[in-house]
Design an enzyme around this catalytic site. Structure first.
Site, PDB file in Angstrom:
ATOM      1  N   HIS A 139       0.836  -1.205   0.000  1.00  0.00           N
ATOM      2  CA  HIS A 139       0.000   0.000   0.000  1.00  0.00           C
ATOM      3  C   HIS A 139       0.870   1.255   0.000  1.00  0.00           C
ATOM      4  CE1 HIS A 139      -3.135  -2.754   1.379  1.00  0.00           C
ATOM      5  NE2 HIS A 139      -3.999  -1.819   1.066  1.00  0.00           N
ATOM      6  N   LEU A 140       0.515   2.226  -0.824  1.00  0.00           N
ATOM      7  CA  LEU A 140       1.155   3.540  -0.759  1.00  0.00           C
ATOM      8  C   LEU A 140       0.402   4.412   0.236  1.00  0.00           C
ATOM      9  CD1 LEU A 140       1.869   3.948  -4.551  1.00  0.00           C
ATOM     10  CD2 LEU A 140       3.473   3.337  -2.752  1.00  0.00           C
TER      11      LEU A 140
END
Length: 171
Positions: A139-140
């Site tokens: 996940h960013l």
């Protein structure tokens, strides 16, 4: 004289074409940016429009400006710029508050990794791209930081918000 005319005309044509191209591109970018930044939040009729509709927090998240204007995707709690060539996000911006992070009633297990419907299928990443590659989906904009609602948390599971990260070593 004739030897001089052809190169001069070629240089002038290239200069005029280049100038018109730059002006056209600037105008196109201005329209694309203004439509994202100044758009009023609408009540979309279907889920595909809801994905890329500017969230109510867009001005709060992007208060200090946009790092770039390529393929901006505005979600409820974060904004990203999607690079179609690399099939990854150029950047992700989020504004964290106490209300986003500390809601304990939400379940991460109810969210699935899915393709982003706002990205054209030719440029989108799929779950098959990660299968048996040795990489995990990282996940960013982290799911744990977007606990304002179950929908906001699940919006972080779009593959446009993922970046390959080295997975666990399996011996």
């Amino acid at each position: 004289m004739r030897r001089l005319v052809v190169p001069v005309v070629s240089v002038l044509a290239a200069g005029i074409g280049g100038t018109l191209g730059v002006l056209f591109e600037r105008k196109r970018l201005q329209h694309g940016v203004l439509s994202v930044v100044q758009a009023k939040p609408k009540q979309p009729e279907d889920a595909v429009d809801a994905v890329d509709a500017p969230g109510p927090r867009l001005s709060e998240i992007m208060r200090f400006g946009f790092p770039g204007y390529e393929n901006i995707k505005a979600k409820d709690d974060y904004v990203l710029s999607y690079n179609r060539r690399l099939r990854l996000a150029n950047w992700v911006s989020e504004h964290l508050t106490v209300w986003n992070v500390y809601n304990k009633d939400l379940d991460r297990g109810r969210c699935d990794f899915v393709g982003d419907p706002s990205v054209h299928p030719l440029f989108a990443t799929s779950n098959d791209d990660y299968r048996k590659s040795g990489y995990d989906r990282g996940h960013l904009a982290a799911a744990a930081n977007h606990r304002s609602s179950q929908d906001s948390m699940c919006a972080t599971f779009f593959l446009s918000n993922m970046s390959p990260q080295v997975g666990r070593l399996r011996i």
